[in-house]
Design a protein around this motif. Structure first.
Motif, PDB file in Angstrom:
ATOM      1  N   HIS A 150       0.832  -1.189   0.000  1.00  0.00           N
ATOM      2  CA  HIS A 150       0.000   0.000   0.000  1.00  0.00           C
ATOM      3  C   HIS A 150       0.874   1.249   0.000  1.00  0.00           C
ATOM      4  CE1 HIS A 150      -3.479  -2.431   0.450  1.00  0.00           C
ATOM      5  NE2 HIS A 150      -3.228  -2.818   1.679  1.00  0.00           N
ATOM      6  N   ALA A 151       0.456   2.243  -0.777  1.00  0.00           N
ATOM      7  CA  ALA A 151       1.160   3.520  -0.828  1.00  0.00           C
ATOM      8  C   ALA A 151       0.436   4.595  -0.030  1.00  0.00           C
ATOM      9  CB  ALA A 151       1.320   3.971  -2.276  1.00  0.00           C
ATOM     10  N   THR A 168       7.711   4.092   0.278  1.00  0.00           N
ATOM     11  CA  THR A 168       7.702   4.407  -1.151  1.00  0.00           C
ATOM     12  C   THR A 168       8.454   3.318  -1.908  1.00  0.00           C
ATOM     13  OG1 THR A 168       9.786   5.624  -1.071  1.00  0.00           O
ATOM     14  CG2 THR A 168       7.768   6.860  -0.568  1.00  0.00           C
ATOM     15  N   VAL A 190       4.327   3.929  -8.325  1.00  0.00           N
ATOM     16  CA  VAL A 190       3.077   4.054  -7.565  1.00  0.00           C
ATOM     17  C   VAL A 190       1.940   4.044  -8.574  1.00  0.00           C
ATOM     18  CG1 VAL A 190       1.711   5.494  -6.006  1.00  0.00           C
ATOM     19  CG2 VAL A 190       4.195   5.370  -5.732  1.00  0.00           C
ATOM     20  N   ASP A 207      -1.260   2.045  -4.549  1.00  0.00           N
ATOM     21  CA  ASP A 207      -0.317   0.991  -4.204  1.00  0.00           C
ATOM     22  C   ASP A 207       1.017   1.276  -4.882  1.00  0.00           C
ATOM     23  OD1 ASP A 207      -2.303  -0.381  -2.795  1.00  0.00           O
ATOM     24  OD2 ASP A 207      -2.884  -1.548  -4.558  1.00  0.00           O
ATOM     25  N   ASN A 208       2.062   0.624  -4.414  1.00  0.00           N
ATOM     26  CA  ASN A 208       3.328   0.702  -5.128  1.00  0.00           C
ATOM     27  C   ASN A 208       3.824  -0.704  -5.460  1.00  0.00           C
ATOM     28  OD1 ASN A 208       4.960  -0.263  -2.869  1.00  0.00           O
ATOM     29  ND2 ASN A 208       4.737   1.785  -1.978  1.00  0.00           N
TER      30      ASN A 208
END
Length: 215
Positions: A150-151, A168, A190, A207-208
């Motif tokens: 999750h970002a 990140t 991302v 999300d990343n």
């Protein structure tokens, strides 16, 4: 994960916590594979995959359907049993090995053509960077490590915890401590995913994804 459960006893083990989490419902997740997995793995030559934090097994089953042999790992035996039952019903049970591991304590042996870690987050203390370094160490030459996390909080989160930090892609890559000259960074991004909120309404989530290949 949006809201931390209240009143988690301090002596609760990860296995106990996640068995309770999964045992509270007949099925927690959608049963569909993660979108980033589908995007990033489609086109790879099937081999042996390691699915870390497999939950109820949707990613492992998707991989098995496409010819991968999968070692699926989770701390919750309830989730593993549910995944094995689903895999058997889909006719791919013989392609997946289900292993219980608390990844902060033990890690599956061997090397793999694909190591996948999707949403390896926890409300309990979790040495995520150390686990992901172990994941990188389990990638065979020529193999791929795929990490999605999750970002940020999803669009429906009304009272997000300001103390929660979402790494990140750059921080994920730095935490892997990859040996210079031994890896190619294929994806570091991302992205926004279209999802549904707890009420079943359309929503979004950032999300990343990090995808690297060992030489």
């Amino acid at each position: 994960m949006t809201t931390k459960p209240h009143d988690i006893p301090p002596d609760t083990t990860p296995g106990e916590f996640w068995d309770t989490f999964y045992g509270a419902e007949d099925r927690v997740w959608s049963g569909r594979p993660n979108a980033a997995l589908v995007r990033q793995v489609t086109g790879l030559t099937p081999g042996h995959a390691l699915d870390l934090g497999c939950g109820e097994g949707a990613d492992a089953i998707w991989l098995a359907r496409r010819g991968w042999r999968v070692t699926a790992v989770d701390v919750s035996q309830v989730a593993l049993d549910r995944g094995a039952e689903h895999a058997a019903s889909e006719g791919v049970g013989d392609r997946i090995t289900w292993q219980p591991h608390d990844l902060s304590v033990s890690f599956p042996p061997g090397t793999f053509d694909l190591v996948s870690a999707h949403f390896l987050h926890s409300w309990l203390e979790l040495p995520r960077e150390r686990i992901l370094r172990s994941a990188a160490g389990a990638v065979a030459p020529g193999g791929v490590l795929l990490i999605t996390g999750h970002a940020g909080f999803p669009s429906w989160a009304t009272d997000p915890d300001p103390d929660v930090h979402f790494p990140t892609p750059e921080e994920v890559l730095a935490g892997l401590e990859l040996a210079v000259g031994e890896w190619d960074v294929l994806v570091s991004e991302v992205h926004e995913e279209k999802v549904t909120d707890p009420e079943g309404q359309p929503a979004t989530r950032a999300d990343n994804t990090v995808k690297v290949r060992r030489h």
